[in-house]
Write a protein that holds these residues in place. Structure first.
Motif, PDB file in Angstrom:
ATOM      1  N   LYS A   1     -11.454   2.248  -2.573  1.00 25.47           N
ATOM      2  CA  LYS A   1     -11.375   2.684  -1.186  1.00 25.47           C
ATOM      3  C   LYS A   1      -9.890   2.870  -0.848  1.00 25.47           C
ATOM      4  CE  LYS A   1     -12.803   1.309   3.445  1.00 25.47           C
ATOM      5  NZ  LYS A   1     -13.455   0.256   4.233  1.00 25.47           N
ATOM      6  N   GLN A   2      -9.558   4.032  -0.329  1.00 21.07           N
ATOM      7  CA  GLN A   2      -8.164   4.289   0.035  1.00 21.07           C
ATOM      8  C   GLN A   2      -7.774   3.366   1.189  1.00 21.07           C
ATOM      9  OE1 GLN A   2      -6.041   6.376  -1.799  1.00 21.07           O
ATOM     10  NE2 GLN A   2      -7.842   6.190  -3.089  1.00 21.07           N
ATOM     11  N   GLY A   3      -6.595   2.839   1.116  1.00 23.28           N
ATOM     12  CA  GLY A   3      -6.102   1.903   2.119  1.00 23.28           C
ATOM     13  C   GLY A   3      -5.080   0.996   1.472  1.00 23.28           C
ATOM     14  N   SER A   4      -5.048  -0.234   1.948  1.00 28.43           N
ATOM     15  CA  SER A   4      -4.079  -1.191   1.420  1.00 28.43           C
ATOM     16  C   SER A   4      -4.529  -2.589   1.809  1.00 28.43           C
ATOM     17  CB  SER A   4      -2.701  -0.922   2.014  1.00 28.43           C
ATOM     18  OG  SER A   4      -2.723  -1.167   3.409  1.00 28.43           O
ATOM     19  N   LEU A   5      -3.751  -3.566   1.414  1.00 28.39           N
ATOM     20  CA  LEU A   5      -4.020  -4.931   1.831  1.00 28.39           C
ATOM     21  C   LEU A   5      -3.939  -5.034   3.351  1.00 28.39           C
ATOM     22  CD1 LEU A   5      -4.594  -7.884   1.174  1.00 28.39           C
ATOM     23  CD2 LEU A   5      -2.130  -8.204   0.822  1.00 28.39           C
ATOM     24  N   GLY A   6      -3.024  -4.250   3.932  1.00 30.49           N
ATOM     25  CA  GLY A   6      -2.877  -4.253   5.397  1.00 30.49           C
ATOM     26  C   GLY A   6      -4.134  -3.774   6.104  1.00 30.49           C
TER      27      GLY A   6
END
Length: 187
Positions: A175-180
Motif C-alpha cells: 500500500k502506497q504511503g509511509s509509517l507516518g
C-alpha cells in the motif's frame, strides 16, 4: 612438524574469519545477529503459518531459519552472500534434523528469485531497503508478507508495526504511503 601444522591451522582460521567478515562487508551488509526473542516476535507479527515458505535475506548464522522451521514448522530458505555463513547454516540445519526443511543459497539477495516466498524476513539498513523495494515489488506474489527489522520501507504503508521492537510488516502489493500515514490512521 607440529609447529607447521599449528601455523597452517592458524592461517586457515584467519582466512575463514576474514571470509566471514569481508565477503558480506564487500556487499555493504554488516553481520549483525538478531536476538531470538525479536525474531519470534517478528514471525508472530507476520503470522507465519506451518508449511509457508519464509526467505531470510542475509541469513547470517541461520537463526531465523532455525526458529521458523522448529517453532513455526515453516519451510525456510536463507539467501546469504557469505560462503562461510552458508556452510555454517547448512551444518546447523543438518545437525538439528532440519536438512529437509531448511535450504541455504549462496547468492546476492538483490538478484535472487523470490517468487515462491510467502514471507520475506529482512534485517537491513534504510539504504538497503530502498534498494530492495523494487525487487520485492516485481517478484513477490499477491498476499506475500514482508517483515523488516529496524528499517521501514519509506514508500510503503505498513500493515502493522511494533514500535517497541521496531518491526514493520507489509503485504504485497504494498500500500502506497509511509509509517507516518500508518501512524495517523492508528492513533
Amino acid at each position: 612438524m607440529i609447529i607447521l601444522l599449528a601455523l597452517g591451522l592458524s592461517l586457515l582460521v584467519f582466512i575463514l574469519a576474514l571470509l566471514w567478515i569481508l565477503v558480506p562487508a564487500f556487499y555493504g551488509l554488516p553481520p549483525v545477529p538478531t536476538k531470538p526473542e525479536r525474531i519470534r516476535k517478528a514471525l508472530e507479527l507476520v503470522n507465519l503459518q506451518p508449511g509457508e515458505v519464509l526467505y531470510d535475506l542475509g541469513a547470517g548464522d541461520g537463526r531465523v531459519l532455525l526458529i521458523a522451521a522448529r517453532e513455526f514448522r515453516a519451510k525456510a530458505v536463507g539467501i546469504e552472500v557469505g560462503p562461510i555463513q552458508c556452510a555454517l547454516i547448512w551444518l546447523r540445519a543438518v545437525a538439528r534434523g532440519f536438512g529437509n526443511q531448511i535450504q541455504v543459497r549462496w547468492a546476492n539477495f538483490y538478484k535472487a528469485d523470490l517468487r515462491d516466498a510467502d514471507i520475506i524476513f529482512v534485517y537491513a539498513t534504510s539504504k538497503e531497503v530502498v534498494k530492495l523495494a523494487p525487487h520485492l515489488e516485481k517478484q513477490l506474489k499477491k498476499g506475500a508478507r514482508v517483515v523488516s527489522i529496524s528499517a521501514d520501507f519509506p514508500e510503503w504503508e505498513p500493515l502493522t508495526f511494533d514500535e517497541r521492537e521496531l518491526i514493520f510488516v507489509y503485504e504485497m502489493p504494498p500500500k502506497q504511503g509511509s509509517l507516518g500515514t500508518y501512524m495517523a490512521q492508528n492513533l
